[in-house]
Write an enzyme that holds these catalytic residues in place. Structure first.
Site, PDB file in Angstrom:
ATOM      1  N   HIS A 420     -56.778  36.442  -0.602  1.00 56.56           N
ATOM      2  CA  HIS A 420     -58.012  35.685  -0.415  1.00 56.56           C
ATOM      3  C   HIS A 420     -58.067  35.063   0.968  1.00 56.56           C
ATOM      4  O   HIS A 420     -59.066  35.158   1.687  1.00 56.56           O
ATOM      5  CB  HIS A 420     -58.093  34.595  -1.497  1.00 56.56           C
ATOM      6  CG  HIS A 420     -59.347  33.794  -1.438  1.00 56.56           C
ATOM      7  ND1 HIS A 420     -59.448  32.645  -0.687  1.00 56.56           N
ATOM      8  CD2 HIS A 420     -60.552  33.988  -2.002  1.00 56.56           C
ATOM      9  CE1 HIS A 420     -60.674  32.166  -0.811  1.00 56.56           C
ATOM     10  NE2 HIS A 420     -61.361  32.962  -1.613  1.00 56.56           N
ATOM     11  N   ARG A 515     -42.089  -1.009  -2.257  1.00 59.42           N
ATOM     12  CA  ARG A 515     -42.209  -2.461  -2.418  1.00 59.42           C
ATOM     13  C   ARG A 515     -43.401  -2.793  -3.310  1.00 59.42           C
ATOM     14  O   ARG A 515     -44.530  -2.456  -2.975  1.00 59.42           O
ATOM     15  CB  ARG A 515     -42.409  -3.120  -1.059  1.00 59.42           C
ATOM     16  CG  ARG A 515     -41.220  -3.071  -0.116  1.00 59.42           C
ATOM     17  CD  ARG A 515     -41.588  -3.765   1.185  1.00 59.42           C
ATOM     18  NE  ARG A 515     -40.445  -4.022   2.039  1.00 59.42           N
ATOM     19  CZ  ARG A 515     -40.098  -3.258   3.077  1.00 59.42           C
ATOM     20  NH1 ARG A 515     -40.792  -2.175   3.369  1.00 59.42           N
ATOM     21  NH2 ARG A 515     -39.064  -3.598   3.829  1.00 59.42           N
ATOM     22  N   CYS A 730     -32.222   0.681   2.854  1.00 62.08           N
ATOM     23  CA  CYS A 730     -33.684   0.732   2.873  1.00 62.08           C
ATOM     24  C   CYS A 730     -34.267  -0.306   3.824  1.00 62.08           C
ATOM     25  O   CYS A 730     -35.479  -0.459   3.910  1.00 62.08           O
ATOM     26  CB  CYS A 730     -34.262   0.613   1.478  1.00 62.08           C
ATOM     27  SG  CYS A 730     -33.851  -0.920   0.658  1.00 62.08           S
TER      28      CYS A 730
END
Ligand code: PEP
Ligand code: MG
Length: 778
Positions: A420, A515, A730
């Site tokens: 396609h 968070r 982190c």
């Protein structure tokens, strides 16, 4: 006569049997190996709708504004319903069934394909517009015929006709019913190069039925044959799936290709010769290049379809309209008048800002464009495709056509020259590359790339200046292209759920910190105020939905969600904030787990949100507690989790290491059951060094790489390793190369970085890991 046999059709019967029917009839007449069959004529369809008196309503309902997607969907539904719910007149039913019995003695599996009278005309291939049903038997035949008729009114067919200026009522549809060839291998063949018209034959081949190739479900082998010298250039693809007939049900099913055949070449040299011979006969017959569908079974080659190649670029200027900025080397001009390169612009030698090849595939639509790559994973993503962007997707679908028109280029993971994406892009004049296998995972959303549709290469950076209207290049930070595999996981920090998509597109191994505060901040009310006005359930729902957006985006990659760490000074700014306690030093105050443990009734809402997410099946969600000091905090939090109906044994949960106390008590915390410990270096630095992270007067003393902090981190990693507890970072420092090097060497389990740093961190980690490996063997 409701039907015409293939051997009684000639090219002049186009109006009666449609393009496909006429072509098959003509090929049969020319003595080519076409499987036997008949055509339910277009006139039969026309009398069916007229005699049932549904014709007028039909054409009325499809007269809609095709850019109004809701209206388009309604129109399509109604039109199809009209056809599908109208019964067959007896006589017609009998004639079709009697003809079927003549094919293969009444036991044949047949292919039922629509053949629209405006389809297959030289100037519009109407790719993928109508239906094909394979392995059809007597019971299903009539329904399939009706479905072919109804396929004239799919959304994409209506859209296409409107866009190409066809009158709906002027298009009729015939249906070809033809004996199935139980193909062992099949594919397509272009008797000349589909873009350039060069005397090069291109064969694409895969295992099983040809539908897998045409639909783009499989990336086929590619054989390029110079017709004069017959030199063959073979690219063997990894063919993961094949379509074949299920012996039990007769249905066409998609199966995995057995391991040993996946990378095996599909057609032999002898078969190539047979196909070439066929291709030359067909081209001679029609006097122009053809696009042929073929199948091989038991050594016999069959021809399933042939049509003129509609996409050979003869230097016309019209095709470039949809492109934001187009290289002129192929005679294409920029629709806005800005021809960018006079000659050979795709060579790249003189390019100022483009880099090396980052993705390659089959150049399926010519031209060179630069723009921001847009990774399209689902239809909703299409909204982000602006004028001049480059769509990067597994395989395009008909519903993507409006966006494909806006785009300046298209890159797909899957598909061959007849997929396609290849056909539609060529017809729209949008440069395209198909079958890259990895474009969607390698290219970054927003990454500025240059797509060379002739060479089939995507290069990093911009070679052709983007249009004025396209997104400014400097807004998008190009990242290095290839995602390296690393033993240390590289995750990403997410604060706003809206960023989830971008974050996920980095290829990060999960979310290391989500968070929860930001979901609350977006409510602009403190939880107490929001609950007072909307009720507890509404609050829980907000949390569930916010987390879910991210968890969905990353599923099944893990998403570590941190429970509320609300400092009183920040929450004071919210509606209801006047009730926040006045604190002399909020950083040392009422926040994190200490606040949650102080108000278990409020904390219970967060835990309930987690419980609901688990119930919904989001087993990739992990729970992380902030500002923990010791094992006592952990025991309390754990028991509240249990009270809320969350089984700590079944779920992954852990604690932030943000205070020196927590670093020093990690062994006891491990014994209390945490699965992971994650360094919150923003806080760990401020508490270890007594440097307020928000105080600019001591900002120069805020040093996350301070030996004291590195010592705490190192000790925690060692203790955790002994207790089989994962470690992570982190805090912001996780995006810094020096910290990344340190942690990777120390053996941290994962590093979570900012979205824009993920790629660099991946490379940094890779470098360290390789060095460690080398050191170990030296
Ligand atoms: C940290 O302290 O390093 C951390 C990641 O948490 P926050 O920045 O939200 O305090
Ligand atoms: Mg913190």
């Amino acid at each position: 006569m409701a039907v015409l046999w293939l051997d009684e059709i000639s090219a002049g019967d186009l109006e009666k049997v449609g393009g496909k029917g006429a072509s098959l009839g003509e090929l049969t007449g020319a003595g080519l190996p076409v499987p036997p069959g008949f055509v339910v004529t277009a006139g039969t369809y026309r009398s069916f709708i007229e005699e049932a008196e549904i014709d007028e309503e039909l054409f009325e309902v499809v007269d809609v504004d095709v850019d109004d997607s809701a209206a388009l969907a309604d129109a399509s539904d109604r039109a199809q319903e009209l056809i599908l719910e109208t019964p067959f007149p007896d006589e017609l039913r009998e004639e079709i069934l009697a003809s079927y019995h003549e094919v293969g003695d009444g036991e044949a599996f047949v292919a039922v394909r629509s053949s629209a009278t405006a389809e297959d005309l030289p100037d519009a291939s109407f790719a993928g517009q109508q239906e094909t049903f394979l392995n059809v038997t007597e019971e299903a035949l009539l329904d399939r015929v009706r479905e072919c008729w109804a396929s004239l009114f799919t959304q994409r067919a209506i859209y296409y006709r409107q866009e190409q200026g066809f009158d709906h009522s002027a298009v009729n549809i015939a249906v070809v019913v033809q004996q199935m060839v139980d193909a062992e291998k099949s594919g397509v063949m272009f008797t000349s190069h589909p873009s350039t018209g060069d005397p090069t034959m291109i064969i694409e081949a895969a295992w099983g039925l040809g539908e897998a190739v045409v639909s783009g479900a499989v990336s086929p082998d590619n054989y390029v044959i110079e017709r004069d010298g017959r030199s063959v250039d073979v690219t063997v693809a990894e063919k993961k799936v094949m379509h074949e007939k299920d012996e039990a049900t007769g249905e066409t099913v998609e199966r995995e290709v057995p391991e040993d055949k996946r990378n095996e070449r599909v057609v032999s040299d002898e078969e190539i010769d047979a196909l070439m011979d066929l291709g030359e006969r067909v081209e001679d017959h029609y006097g122009e290049p053809q696009d042929v569908e073929w199948a091989i079974v038991g050594g016999d080659v069959y021809m399933l379809q042939s049509r003129p190649i509609t996409t050979i670029d003869e230097g016309g200027a019209d095709a470039a309209e949809a492109a934001g900025s187009v290289d002129a080397s192929k005679g294409l001009t920029d629709g806005s008048g800005g021809v960018q390169a006079a000659e050979g612009g795709s060579g790249g030698a003189d390019s100022s800002s483009s880099g090396g090849v980052i993705v390659d595939g089959l150049g399926s639509s010519p031209g060179t464009v630069s723009g921001a790559a847009r990774i399209v994973k689902k239809l909703d993503d299409l909204d982000k495709v602006g004028e001049g962007d480059i769509i990067v997707t597994e395989m395009t679908m008909p519903d993507m056509v409006p966006a494909m028109k806006r785009a300046s280029g298209i890159v797909t993971d899957e598909g061959g020259m007849t997929s396609h994406a290849a056909i539609v892009s060529r017809e729209l004049g949008v440069p395209a590359i198909v079958g890259t296998t990895n474009a969607t995972t390698t290219l970054e959303d927003g990454q500025i790339v240059t797509l060379d549709g002739d060479k089939g290469a995507v290069l990093e950076g911009s070679e052709v200046e983007p249009d004025e209207e396209t997104e400014p290049v400097e807004e998008v930070r190009p990242q290095s292209p290839v995602k390296p595999m690393t033993a240390t996981e590289v995750k990403v920090n997410v604060s706003i759920p809206e960023a989830a998509e971008r974050a996920a597109a980095t290829g990060a191994d999960g979310v290391g910190l989500l968070r929860m505060e930001h979901m609350i901040l977006s409510l602009n009310q403190t939880p107490a105020k929001f609950i007072a006005e909307n009720g507890e359930d509404a609050y829980i729902t907000e949390l569930v939905e916010g987390i879910r957006g991210v968890a969905d985006e990353f599923y099944p990659r893990p998403v570590r969600v941190r429970t509320l760490d609300a400092p009183t000074d920040e929450f004071r700014q919210l509606e209801g904030g006047e009730d926040e306690p006045e604190e002399h030093n909020p950083m040392l105050g009422y926040r994190g787990i200490r606040r949650s443990l102080d108000r278990p009734d409020v904390f219970a809402h967060e835990l309930e949100a987690f419980r609901r997410l688990y119930e919904l099946g989001y087993d990739n969600v992990e729970i992380m507690f902030p500002l923990v000091n010791d094992a006592e905090d952990i025991y309390q939090a754990r028991s509240l989790m249990k009270e809320a109906g969350i089984d700590p044994e079944k779920r992954k949960w852990g604690a932030m290491i943000e205070t020196p106390a927590s670093a020093l008590s990690v062994e006891e915390m491990a014994e209390a059951g945490i699965d992971f410990a994650s360094f919150g270096t923003n806080d760990l630095t401020q508490y270890t060094l007594a440097v307020d992270r928000n105080n600019e007067h001591v900002a120069d003393r805020f040093d996350e790489l301070h030996p004291a902090i590195l010592k705490l981190i190192s000790d925690v990693i060692e203790t955790c390793r002994e207790h089989d507890v994962d470690t992570s970072i982190c805090g912001q420092a996780g995006s810094k190369p020096e910290m990344v090097q340190f942690l990777a060497k120390e053996g941290v389990t994962s590093i979570s970085a900012n979205i824009d740093a993920v790629r660099d961190v991946q490379h940094e980690v890779k470098r360290v890991e390789q060095k460690l490996l080398l050191d170990s063997v030296r």
